[in-house]
Scaffold this active site. Structure first.
Site, short mmCIF file in Angstrom:
data_model
loop_
_atom_site.label_atom_id
_atom_site.label_comp_id
_atom_site.label_asym_id
_atom_site.label_seq_id
_atom_site.Cartn_x
_atom_site.Cartn_y
_atom_site.Cartn_z
N LYS A 62 -75.87 -13.85 33.95
CA LYS A 62 -75.57 -14.40 32.63
C LYS A 62 -75.60 -15.92 32.69
O LYS A 62 -75.15 -16.52 33.67
CB LYS A 62 -74.19 -13.90 32.20
CG LYS A 62 -73.76 -14.22 30.79
CD LYS A 62 -72.42 -13.55 30.51
CE LYS A 62 -71.87 -13.84 29.13
NZ LYS A 62 -70.57 -13.14 28.90
N SER A 142 -70.39 -10.42 24.87
CA SER A 142 -71.25 -11.57 24.86
C SER A 142 -72.34 -11.52 25.94
O SER A 142 -73.25 -12.33 25.95
CB SER A 142 -70.42 -12.85 25.05
OG SER A 142 -69.80 -12.87 26.32
N SER A 166 -66.73 -8.19 26.71
CA SER A 166 -68.06 -8.79 26.79
C SER A 166 -69.00 -8.15 27.80
O SER A 166 -70.19 -8.42 27.78
CB SER A 166 -67.94 -10.29 27.10
OG SER A 166 -67.44 -10.98 25.99
#
Length: 456
Positions: A62, A142, A166
């Site tokens: 990420k 996310s 997330s």
């Protein structure tokens, strides 16, 4: 007998998929940047003839995690500058285990903490990530890009991060396996923070065994590698009020419970104390209190950081509003800057919120080792003008996020052609039991690796 591909072949294949599925063709848009050195690193691994756990596997991280040659931008244009020249502590652990970091994945900008009107999966740097099952459906947040990329088969391995939901959300919505480990179990050095007390990186993969392998490396706990094959006795309880408003999703949970029970695992039921609005408010305000201070501390140690404070980021966004604020604004940033950081009323809110979460989980674990329930209903349609206004989710990730307990999810079936996940929660520090339970559920449901439909 199948020939084992070299690291160079696997990395090349992953990079080619990023070009043909992510950047063109279906336009998944899950990857922000690829590593300029990935192919060279793969060749070097093959020459070394090392026998490491990850054996030259291509892995995505990420883009709020630092890695050499990648942006670590949190999706924000304000954080773009020279590529990173250092690795986060967790990336060092992955590399030492033989991983090839091939790129950084898109995310909900600033991990969805900028605005109450944000659209999950959109960032100023990366644009909007699509769902590999149906293009206009949301990839969740996310860790949007990590979930979508693994589901699409760009790679089998990715790293996300979670403050509250997330990892669980995009894993559920894309049909992959994801685990947020216990709070504080992985070093936070080199990870852009929302809340140092809540943020936790974690694995997102195609199988439970792969998640177990990554957790073994990230947590440096060798016993986790065999947890997916453990046959130790587990007491599992279904949380009756971890249900969505979607009848088909709830029915899949009931069917999953029947299949798990048929494999000679005893399952009971428990009703958990529901969160009140004040509990949700406390959680949210604790995050905002921590955001300003924790982010400033991080920016002060980031080499060549273009920003030094949350206020500077706010000012940058205003100066570049045609790009950064084109779809939603920064009301949460503006609120965070007015709070007292980790002073004043922060400690009262923190302690009250933690006591609530621990009370809920203590009740649930009184006669159980594992709690299960629904996570999300099927992915909603993405709408950049209205934001995430139609999410149908349970509160399964809330108490574990606040109290730092591990939580995972894996696919439990399809609803209207879209995957939905079953959520699994264990006691703090008991990733071994979490992995064991998830593995047995995976075997009982027997879906294998879900293959997305790529419908446009």
């Amino acid at each position: 007998m199948a020939t084992v591909k070299s690291s160079e072949e696997r990395v090349r294949e992953a990079l080619e998929k990023i070009e043909t599925i992510d950047k063109s063709g279906y336009r998944l848009n899950s990857v922000i940047a690829t590593s300029p050195t990935a192919m060279d690193e793969a060749r070097e691994y093959d020459k070394s003839e090392k026998q490491l756990p990850l054996a030259g596997e291509p892995i995505l991280i990420k883009d709020n995690i630092e890695a050499r040659g990648l942006p670590a931008s949190a999706g924000s244009l304000s954080m773009l500058g020279a590529p990173m020249a250092r690795d986060a502590a967790l990336v060092t652990r992955l590399r030492e285990a033989g991983a090839i970091i091939i790129g950084a994945t898109n995310l909900s900008e600033w991990a969805n903490i900028r605005s109450t009107k944000s659209t999950s999966g959109w960032s100023g740097v990366g644009g909007l990530t699509a769902n590999p099952w149906i293009h206009n459906r949301n990839a969740g947040g996310s860790s949007s890009g990590s979930g979508a990329a693994v589901a699409a088969g760009l790679t089998q391995w990715a790293i996300g991060s979670e403050t509250d939901g997330s990892i669980i959300c995009p894993s559920s919505l894309n049909g992959t396996v994801g685990i947020k480990p216990s709070g504080g179990s992985i070093p936070s050095q080199g990870v852009l923070p929302i809340s140092r007390s809540k943020d936790v990186p974690g694995p997102m993969t195609q199988t439970v065994a792969q998640c177990a392998e990554l957790l073994t490396i990230l947590l440096q706990r060798d016993e986790l590698r065999t947890s997916s094959s453990s046959d130790s006795s587990l007491r599992i309880a279904v949380a009756k009020n971890w249900r969505t408003n979607n009848a088909a999703t709830n029915s899949l949970l009931e069917e999953a419970v029947r299949k798990i029970s048929a494999s000679h695992i005893k399952i009971s039921e428990v009703e958990l104390p529901e969160p009140q609005e004040s509990d949700s408010n406390d959680e949210f305000e604790v995050l905002l209190h921590e955001l300003r201070d924790d982010l400033a501390e991080y920016l002060a140690t980031r080499p060549g950081s273009p920003m030094k404070s949350l206020q500077e980021i706010i000012d940058f966004n205003e100066a570049h509003r045609e790009k950064e604020l084109q779809h939603f604004h920064q009301d949460l940033f503006l609120k965070a800057i007015t709070l007292e950081g980790k002073n004043g009323s922060y400690r009262e809110k923190f302690d009250r919120n933690l006591a609530w979460a621990q009370g809920v989980l203590n009740h649930g674990f009184a006669d159980a080792d594992i709690l299960i329930g629904c996570t999300f209903a099927p992915a909603w349609e993405s709408n950049l003008e209205t934001g995430d206004t139609n999410i149908d989710a349970t509160w399964i990730s809330m108490a574990p996020a606040i109290a730092g307990y591990p939580i995972g999810t894996l696919p439990m079936g399809l609803v209207n052609g879209l995957p939905v996940g079953i959520g699994v929660v264990a006691k703090k520090g008991r990733e071994d039991q979490l992995i064991a339970a998830m593995s047995r559920i995976e075997q009982s449901l027997d879906f294998g690796i879900l293959k997305p439909t790529f419908i446009k």
